[in-house]
Design a protein around this motif. Structure first.
Motif, short mmCIF file in Angstrom:
data_model
loop_
_atom_site.label_atom_id
_atom_site.label_comp_id
_atom_site.label_asym_id
_atom_site.label_seq_id
_atom_site.Cartn_x
_atom_site.Cartn_y
_atom_site.Cartn_z
N THR A 116 9.22 15.77 47.33
CA THR A 116 8.19 15.11 48.13
C THR A 116 6.92 15.93 48.11
O THR A 116 6.80 16.95 48.79
N HIS A 145 11.57 6.20 50.01
CA HIS A 145 11.27 5.68 48.68
C HIS A 145 12.23 4.60 48.18
O HIS A 145 11.89 3.85 47.25
N ILE A 195 13.76 7.69 41.93
CA ILE A 195 14.33 6.79 42.93
C ILE A 195 15.10 5.63 42.29
O ILE A 195 16.09 5.15 42.87
N TRP A 214 9.81 12.00 43.67
CA TRP A 214 10.63 10.86 44.10
C TRP A 214 10.31 9.58 43.32
O TRP A 214 11.22 8.81 42.99
N GLU A 215 9.05 9.34 43.05
CA GLU A 215 8.71 8.10 42.37
C GLU A 215 9.31 8.01 40.97
O GLU A 215 9.44 6.92 40.40
#
Length: 362
Positions: A168, A24, A349, A345-346
């Motif tokens: 994830t 990511h 990050i 994660w998005e």
């Protein structure tokens, strides 16, 4: 920017974190992995091995390591060409409950301390973990007979921060169509280690079974070595309720079980973050967690009264109530799913990429 991630214990949450960050990040990250076994040897010998096998280390802008690594040894062996290093603490040997008679504890704890001192940046996976580690350092060092170092915790504190590891998972959608509520499916997706306190988990389920409650069980999570006797006993005690017994190596199959799950329970005596619990919540499981460790931190406060238990008897009461009326939790469960999606994660990050950039600028 270009970074090197050295993961000396690539299994479970360590592997998920390393691969998630690589996948990511907007930066280029090369990943070197060692298998997730022999953690004591990894802490003692991995630095010596890595220092002699990484070519052109000075081509990287920075290096990422985790706590099962002797960074002080590594930097001494590599020398001045070593780029700045970030260490990410998933756990530490000072506060981790140790088996009775383990004579390596003091040595491994010292490696954690010198690794944090040698790092240019230290990140922890929760505020609870950071505070516990820093608080434990003075008492730990006082075990020495003389010449006790002073001010070590403060030196580490000044370069420490907290960043929750990313989760994830695929986007949450159509989970309800797979949700099993009649009878409810109780999920255990933690390691089968003593620190997760599975005897309490099975004891509580026995009490519910004796009271006539109907449920099914998915017993997942990684196991190293012999199967604990409590799990073997559970195969007999809950033989008509167990629908999955043992680690599920397929990530897709594991997620499928989480989507079917109704309730996820933790009885841990040690937990610095709670990745398996968060995974289950995001996939729609109702959590029942102890009101201690990292759980009050990762679970939004508005859900504490419903889903954090005080003791065994409170857990039995909350679990029996949940099993009796799963439908009553529908609105709360959907709200909780949305809240916990902040750990994907998005959504985290950017903070990791910013920390990597700050590492290079130090």
């Amino acid at each position: 920017m270009k970074f090197l991630f050295i993961e000396t214990f690539s299994i479970g949450s360590h592997a998920l974190f390393a691969n998630g960050l690589v996948a990511h990040s907007t930066h280029t990250i090369d990943l070197i992995e060692m298998s997730g076994e022999n953690y004591r040897w990894r802490m003692l010998g991995a630095a010596l091995y890595m220092a002699g096998t990484i070519p052109n280390i000075d081509k990287y802008d920075g290096i990422i390591v985790t706590d099962l690594f002797n960074l002080a040894d590594f930097k001494a062996l590599v020398g001045a060409k070593c780029p700045p290093v970030m260490v990410y603490f998933h756990e530490n040997q000072l506060t981790y409950p140790q088996p009775i008679g383990d004579k390596s504890v003091f040595m491994l704890g010292m490696i954690n301390i010198t690794t944090a001192l040698a790092a240019d940046m230290v990140l922890f996976n929760s505020t609870m973990h950071k505070n516990a580690f820093l608080k434990a350092i003075p008492e730990f060092l006082n075990r020495g007979r003389d010449f006790t170092p002073k001010g070590i915790a403060e030196k580490i504190r000044q370069k420490s921060n907290v960043l929750y590891p990313g989760i994830t998972l695929p986007p949450f959608s159509k989970v309800d169509s797979q949700k099993q509520t009649d009878p409810p499916l109780i999920v255990w997706n933690h390691r089968w280690g003593f620190d997760k306190n599975h005897p309490l988990f099975f004891n509580v389920l026995e009490k519910l079974q004796e009271q006539g409650f109907d449920f099914q069980l998915a017993l997942m999570g990684e196991n190293f070595g012999k199967i604990p006797k409590e799990f073997l006993a559970a195969q007999h005690i809950f033989k008509d309720k167990i629908v999955q017994f043992g680690y599920v190596p397929s990530r897709a199959e594991y997620i499928k079980w989480l989507k079917q799950g109704t309730i996820v329970i933790s009885t841990a005596i040690q937990e610095n973050f709670g990745m398996s619990v968060i995974e289950a919540i995001i996939m729609g499981c109702i959590p029942l967690l102890p009101n201690r460790l990292s759980y009050p931190e990762i679970l939004p406060e508005e859900f504490h009264e419903q889903f954090l238990y005080q003791n065994k008897y409170d857990l039995i009461e909350k679990l029996s109530h949940t099993i009796s009326d799963v439908a009553a939790y529908e609105e709360t469960r959907n709200k909780l799913v949305k809240e916990m999606a902040s750990f994907l994660w998005e959504n985290v990050i950017k903070d990791f990429d910013l920390s990597l950039e700050q590492l290079v600028m130090r």
